[in-house]
Design a protein around this motif. Sequence first.
Motif, PDB file in Angstrom:
ATOM      1  N   ALA A 233       0.855  -1.187   0.000  1.00 45.82           N
ATOM      2  CA  ALA A 233       0.000   0.000   0.000  1.00 45.82           C
ATOM      3  C   ALA A 233       0.889   1.234   0.000  1.00 45.82           C
ATOM      4  O   ALA A 233       2.015   1.221   0.519  1.00 45.82           O
ATOM      5  CB  ALA A 233      -0.929   0.006   1.206  1.00 45.82           C
ATOM      6  N   TYR A 235       0.890   5.705   0.561  1.00 46.47           N
ATOM      7  CA  TYR A 235       0.163   6.778   1.230  1.00 46.47           C
ATOM      8  C   TYR A 235       0.849   8.117   0.999  1.00 46.47           C
ATOM      9  O   TYR A 235       2.091   8.205   0.986  1.00 46.47           O
ATOM     10  CB  TYR A 235       0.080   6.532   2.745  1.00 46.47           C
ATOM     11  CG  TYR A 235      -0.646   5.282   3.144  1.00 46.47           C
ATOM     12  CD1 TYR A 235      -2.003   5.308   3.452  1.00 46.47           C
ATOM     13  CD2 TYR A 235       0.026   4.065   3.215  1.00 46.47           C
ATOM     14  CE1 TYR A 235      -2.682   4.157   3.830  1.00 46.47           C
ATOM     15  CE2 TYR A 235      -0.639   2.907   3.582  1.00 46.47           C
ATOM     16  CZ  TYR A 235      -1.989   2.962   3.884  1.00 46.47           C
ATOM     17  OH  TYR A 235      -2.648   1.804   4.247  1.00 46.47           O
ATOM     18  N   ARG A 268      -4.487   7.041   1.600  1.00 52.40           N
ATOM     19  CA  ARG A 268      -4.058   5.933   0.758  1.00 52.40           C
ATOM     20  C   ARG A 268      -4.130   6.294  -0.727  1.00 52.40           C
ATOM     21  O   ARG A 268      -5.133   6.805  -1.209  1.00 52.40           O
ATOM     22  CB  ARG A 268      -4.924   4.699   1.032  1.00 52.40           C
ATOM     23  CG  ARG A 268      -4.457   3.437   0.307  1.00 52.40           C
ATOM     24  CD  ARG A 268      -5.286   2.241   0.672  1.00 52.40           C
ATOM     25  NE  ARG A 268      -6.691   2.441   0.330  1.00 52.40           N
ATOM     26  CZ  ARG A 268      -7.198   2.250  -0.881  1.00 52.40           C
ATOM     27  NH1 ARG A 268      -6.416   1.881  -1.888  1.00 52.40           N
ATOM     28  NH2 ARG A 268      -8.481   2.443  -1.115  1.00 52.40           N
ATOM     29  N   GLY A 270      -2.927   3.762  -3.087  1.00 56.27           N
ATOM     30  CA  GLY A 270      -3.126   2.493  -3.773  1.00 56.27           C
ATOM     31  C   GLY A 270      -2.969   1.335  -2.820  1.00 56.27           C
ATOM     32  O   GLY A 270      -2.479   1.478  -1.700  1.00 56.27           O
ATOM     33  N   GLY A 271      -3.381   0.141  -3.285  1.00 52.99           N
ATOM     34  CA  GLY A 271      -3.255  -1.070  -2.481  1.00 52.99           C
ATOM     35  C   GLY A 271      -3.467  -2.297  -3.340  1.00 52.99           C
ATOM     36  O   GLY A 271      -4.499  -2.415  -4.009  1.00 52.99           O
ATOM     37  N   THR A 272      -2.480  -3.200  -3.356  1.00 55.41           N
ATOM     38  CA  THR A 272      -2.566  -4.401  -4.181  1.00 55.41           C
ATOM     39  C   THR A 272      -1.994  -5.597  -3.431  1.00 55.41           C
ATOM     40  O   THR A 272      -1.238  -5.442  -2.461  1.00 55.41           O
ATOM     41  CB  THR A 272      -1.783  -4.237  -5.501  1.00 55.41           C
ATOM     42  OG1 THR A 272      -0.400  -3.979  -5.186  1.00 55.41           O
ATOM     43  CG2 THR A 272      -2.328  -3.115  -6.344  1.00 55.41           C
ATOM     44  N   SER A 291      -6.276  -5.982  -6.959  1.00 62.75           N
ATOM     45  CA  SER A 291      -6.491  -4.730  -6.235  1.00 62.75           C
ATOM     46  C   SER A 291      -7.268  -5.028  -4.964  1.00 62.75           C
ATOM     47  O   SER A 291      -8.432  -5.376  -5.006  1.00 62.75           O
ATOM     48  CB  SER A 291      -7.264  -3.727  -7.107  1.00 62.75           C
ATOM     49  OG  SER A 291      -7.558  -2.562  -6.376  1.00 62.75           O
ATOM     50  N   GLY A 293      -7.267  -2.779  -2.430  1.00 59.14           N
ATOM     51  CA  GLY A 293      -7.381  -1.494  -1.738  1.00 59.14           C
ATOM     52  C   GLY A 293      -8.758  -1.208  -1.185  1.00 59.14           C
ATOM     53  O   GLY A 293      -8.900  -0.436  -0.233  1.00 59.14           O
ATOM     54  N   LEU A 296      -8.818  -1.838   2.460  1.00 56.27           N
ATOM     55  CA  LEU A 296      -7.867  -1.135   3.316  1.00 56.27           C
ATOM     56  C   LEU A 296      -8.453   0.202   3.747  1.00 56.27           C
ATOM     57  O   LEU A 296      -9.211   0.827   2.994  1.00 56.27           O
ATOM     58  CB  LEU A 296      -6.552  -0.888   2.572  1.00 56.27           C
ATOM     59  CG  LEU A 296      -5.817  -2.116   2.024  1.00 56.27           C
ATOM     60  CD1 LEU A 296      -4.543  -1.672   1.318  1.00 56.27           C
ATOM     61  CD2 LEU A 296      -5.507  -3.114   3.112  1.00 56.27           C
ATOM     62  N   ASN A 298      -8.741   3.971   4.049  1.00 60.48           N
ATOM     63  CA  ASN A 298      -8.225   5.058   3.216  1.00 60.48           C
ATOM     64  C   ASN A 298      -7.369   6.035   4.017  1.00 60.48           C
ATOM     65  O   ASN A 298      -6.471   6.677   3.468  1.00 60.48           O
ATOM     66  CB  ASN A 298      -9.383   5.815   2.564  1.00 60.48           C
ATOM     67  CG  ASN A 298     -10.079   4.993   1.513  1.00 60.48           C
ATOM     68  OD1 ASN A 298      -9.460   4.180   0.846  1.00 60.48           O
ATOM     69  ND2 ASN A 298     -11.383   5.193   1.366  1.00 60.48           N
TER      70      ASN A 298
END
Length: 341
Positions: A233, A235, A268, A270-272, A291, A293, A296, A298
């Motif tokens: 992730a 930020y 955040r 992104g998140g993968t 993905s 995200g 997760l 934010n």
Amino acid sequence: MKRYLLLFCLFATVQMAFGNTNEPYVAEKDSIIVEFGKSGKIILIVDNKEDFERLKKMNINQIVQELDLKLNEETGELTVVEIKNKSGSKEIVRVREDGMETEVYVGGIKVIVDESSGNTKVRVETGNKKKTDPSFRSYFNVDLGINNYLDSDGQFPTSDQPYAVKGWGSWNLGLNWMASQKISKGFYWDFGMGVQWYNFKFENRDFQAIKGDNEIDFLERTDVNGFKSKISASYLTAQTLLKLDFGKMNDNGKRGLRLAAGPYVGYRLGGTSKFAYRELDGSGRKTEKQSTGIYLNNLRYGLRGEIGVGSFTFFSTYDLNTFFQNGKGPELNPISFGIVF
């Protein structure tokens, strides 16, 4: 050698003191005047006849001994001469002894006497002894560390949990643009923004983090040979720190201890999840990305602490909120440790 160096400094001091005036100095009756150069003078004044007779019998070594200079135990320095006026006092000659090496500061000139070898070496450097500590400055730094997280009991997840993190490989990288406002001597307010990347590499390489219907699932892959599985992730983060620099407080530069602490908040970007594997029949490396995200949080917020000695600064961060959204994954609070460059 050191005594004569001190005497030379006294000569230089008098030259500085008398070199900028056109009016002659008239000594009192009971005095000894030592003249040197074109305009240098050392004037020794006594108040009574007995002291005057004793002064005439003293040699240069005795005069230096009679100065009775006091050493600063903390810095190893002593002040030989000060000029005092209505606006305060100004140090003209300062001496620091470090074993067989002696440094003498005369105004903006530093004289270094090295007696560590058989021959005495003298080196002269120009420039100010101390660098000016600006009231405001901006700078750039890099965080490099490792990540983990704590569960609801304040413990690191054990190996039997599919999301347990492997320390080596769970990297944290941060690029920070910072500014520092000096509040008082050795006390600063630092603030700025940056971008952080978090990687949580799973210890159980056969588990893959996938996007389920209502939450994140950790699927055990028995159909392939997994060799890397992680969640990452990124930020955009703002932070602020209050910093105490004991080296600056004690005029020791970077040789002192530095402490800093403050809050941060991040949004955040992104998140993968990433799962690398090989087929059971021995095929080449393959990678699957998803993905994750949406599960997760934010927003992340927490506390950052720093401790520094010399050129090294260590940091630690702890998120006060959980990595996953409530009910969308295990209750885990990220924590990081590392070095600031």
